[in-house]
Design a protein around this motif. Structure first.
Motif, PDB file in Angstrom:
ATOM      1  N   UNK A  87       0.810  -1.218   0.000  1.00 49.98           N
ATOM      2  CA  UNK A  87       0.000   0.000   0.000  1.00 49.98           C
ATOM      3  C   UNK A  87       0.842   1.266   0.000  1.00 49.98           C
ATOM      4  N   UNK A  88       1.767   1.385   0.935  1.00 46.98           N
ATOM      5  CA  UNK A  88       2.511   2.635   1.060  1.00 46.98           C
ATOM      6  C   UNK A  88       3.448   2.903  -0.119  1.00 46.98           C
ATOM      7  N   UNK A  89       4.205   1.912  -0.626  1.00 45.50           N
ATOM      8  CA  UNK A  89       4.996   2.194  -1.837  1.00 45.50           C
ATOM      9  C   UNK A  89       4.141   2.581  -3.040  1.00 45.50           C
ATOM     10  N   UNK A  90       2.989   1.919  -3.211  1.00 44.82           N
ATOM     11  CA  UNK A  90       2.100   2.294  -4.317  1.00 44.82           C
ATOM     12  C   UNK A  90       1.587   3.714  -4.110  1.00 44.82           C
ATOM     13  N   UNK A  91       1.258   4.060  -2.859  1.00 47.28           N
ATOM     14  CA  UNK A  91       0.807   5.419  -2.570  1.00 47.28           C
ATOM     15  C   UNK A  91       1.857   6.456  -2.906  1.00 47.28           C
ATOM     16  N   UNK A  92       3.122   6.147  -2.593  1.00 46.13           N
ATOM     17  CA  UNK A  92       4.210   7.075  -2.913  1.00 46.13           C
ATOM     18  C   UNK A  92       4.357   7.226  -4.423  1.00 46.13           C
ATOM     19  N   UNK A 180      -2.628  10.726  -0.942  1.00 46.96           N
ATOM     20  CA  UNK A 180      -2.957  12.129  -0.735  1.00 46.96           C
ATOM     21  C   UNK A 180      -2.000  12.803   0.240  1.00 46.96           C
ATOM     22  N   UNK A 181      -1.581  12.086   1.280  1.00 44.78           N
ATOM     23  CA  UNK A 181      -0.649  12.670   2.243  1.00 44.78           C
ATOM     24  C   UNK A 181       0.713  12.919   1.603  1.00 44.78           C
ATOM     25  N   UNK A 182       1.196  11.968   0.815  1.00 47.16           N
ATOM     26  CA  UNK A 182       2.474  12.157   0.131  1.00 47.16           C
ATOM     27  C   UNK A 182       2.348  13.232  -0.942  1.00 47.16           C
ATOM     28  N   UNK A 218       9.821  12.398   6.426  1.00 52.28           N
ATOM     29  CA  UNK A 218       8.987  12.577   7.624  1.00 52.28           C
ATOM     30  C   UNK A 218       7.524  12.239   7.379  1.00 52.28           C
ATOM     31  N   UNK A 219       6.992  12.615   6.206  1.00 51.96           N
ATOM     32  CA  UNK A 219       5.599  12.272   5.883  1.00 51.96           C
ATOM     33  C   UNK A 219       5.430  10.768   5.736  1.00 51.96           C
ATOM     34  N   UNK A 220       6.405  10.101   5.136  1.00 53.82           N
ATOM     35  CA  UNK A 220       6.345   8.642   5.010  1.00 53.82           C
ATOM     36  C   UNK A 220       6.389   7.993   6.387  1.00 53.82           C
ATOM     37  N   UNK A 221       7.172   8.564   7.304  1.00 54.45           N
ATOM     38  CA  UNK A 221       7.210   8.039   8.669  1.00 54.45           C
ATOM     39  C   UNK A 221       5.859   8.160   9.362  1.00 54.45           C
TER      40      UNK A 221
END
Length: 307
Positions: A87-92, A180-182, A218-221
């Motif tokens: 999820x997170x790598x795809x989001x980035x 959206x956050x990234x 920092x946002x990824x953290x």
């Protein structure tokens, strides 16, 4: 001079904060302490009796409880790993693509990707259960259209695939949040930094990996710790798709469904609020340890990348 330099107390700040503090205390803090207290008691002859840590000894020492707890914890860890690695790598990557000034219709893509996050768990669970059904689902036909029908299997009905399938369904639903956050973090990078990189000949994906990615760490953290907390509080999707028994054969059982069965009971199993509170306390401690690890170890190292 000392009296003149003393800052006046701003009463209006307390007035504005009071409603939120009162609501949060009533909804979150008091129930939390009530749960912690309930985990130290046991119903003996219909009377709540203080037993200290006996409930925790039962949870870890009684095979009937310990096996289910460790199984649920193991599944929960795998559920979290899938989200972190997929999820997170795809989001980035999606955020990086959508932040490109050359891409057209970015607003449409952002909306389309984010819409699943506002859908009900009930809708998502039942919809994907119908899609993946080997009897009336559309997944076999869709795979057949691209010549991959031989790869289809009833993923939600097999122990070795069910939890991974549900994890990927959850990834599909919530990938819009890290995106959206990234995306917001990428837009907040000062233009001077981007212009300096372009003057040095760093453009395209090279610019993203060397310049932008370190600045959004920092946002990824933050996204990582939010993913951790959300996954170890998960319950709705598993319950909707697989029921309280988290089948097949408890292969999709996570701490949330285990807590539900222990606290409220299910079918012939009688609920035990004290053991349910004990499991909830363990969930709280696991989340607390993870958050403290992030705050005191990870966040300190990420501060150097803030601008």
């Amino acid at each position: 001079m000392a009296a003149a330099s003393k800052k006046p107390f701003r009463l209006h700040i307390g007035v504005f904060l009071a409603p939120a503090v009162l609501v949060y205390t009533a909804v979150m803090i008091l129930p939390l302490f009530g749960t912690l207290q309930l985990s130290l008691f046991r119903s003996i002859e219909q009377v709540q009796t203080f037993v200290g840590f006996d409930n925790f000894r039962t949870l870890f020492g009684d095979p009937n409880w310990s096996f289910n707890f460790w199984n649920a914890l193991k599944n929960n860890v795998w559920f979290f790993i899938i989200h972190m690695l997929v999820q997170n790598p795809i989001g980035v990557m999606l955020a990086a693509l959508l932040s490109s000034p050359k891409l057209r219709f970015t607003a449409f893509y952002r909306t389309a990707i984010f819409i699943p996050t506002i859908l009900s768990f009930v809708i998502v669970g039942f919809a994907w259960k119908l899609i993946l059904s080997p009897i009336w689902g559309v997944a076999p036909d869709l795979l057949g259209m691209v010549g991959l029908k031989s790869l289809f299997t009833p993923w939600l009905g097999k122990e070795e695939y069910a939890l991974t399938a549900l994890s990927l369904i959850s990834v599909w639903q919530f990938v819009g949040i890290p995106m959206m956050l990234i995306y917001a973090a990428l837009l907040s990078i000062p233009e001077e930094v981007i212009e300096a990189a372009e003057c040095d000949g760093v453009t395209g994906w090279s610019q993203f990996w060397k310049i932008k990615l370190p600045l959004i760490l920092p946002a990824i953290g933050i996204i990582s710790i939010l993913t951790f907390v959300g996954n170890f509080n998960a319950f709705d999707l598993i319950y909707t798709a697989q029921g309280a028994l988290a089948g097949p054969n408890y292969s999709t059982d996570i701490l949330g469904t285990f807590l539900y069965r222990a606290f409220f009971g299910f079918q012939l199993q009688v609920g035990d609020p004290n053991m349910g509170a004990t499991i909830a306390t363990m969930m709280f401690l696991i989340i607390l340890i993870g958050v403290c690890f992030y705050l005191f170890l990870v966040q300190r190292r990420l501060r150097r990348y803030q601008f």
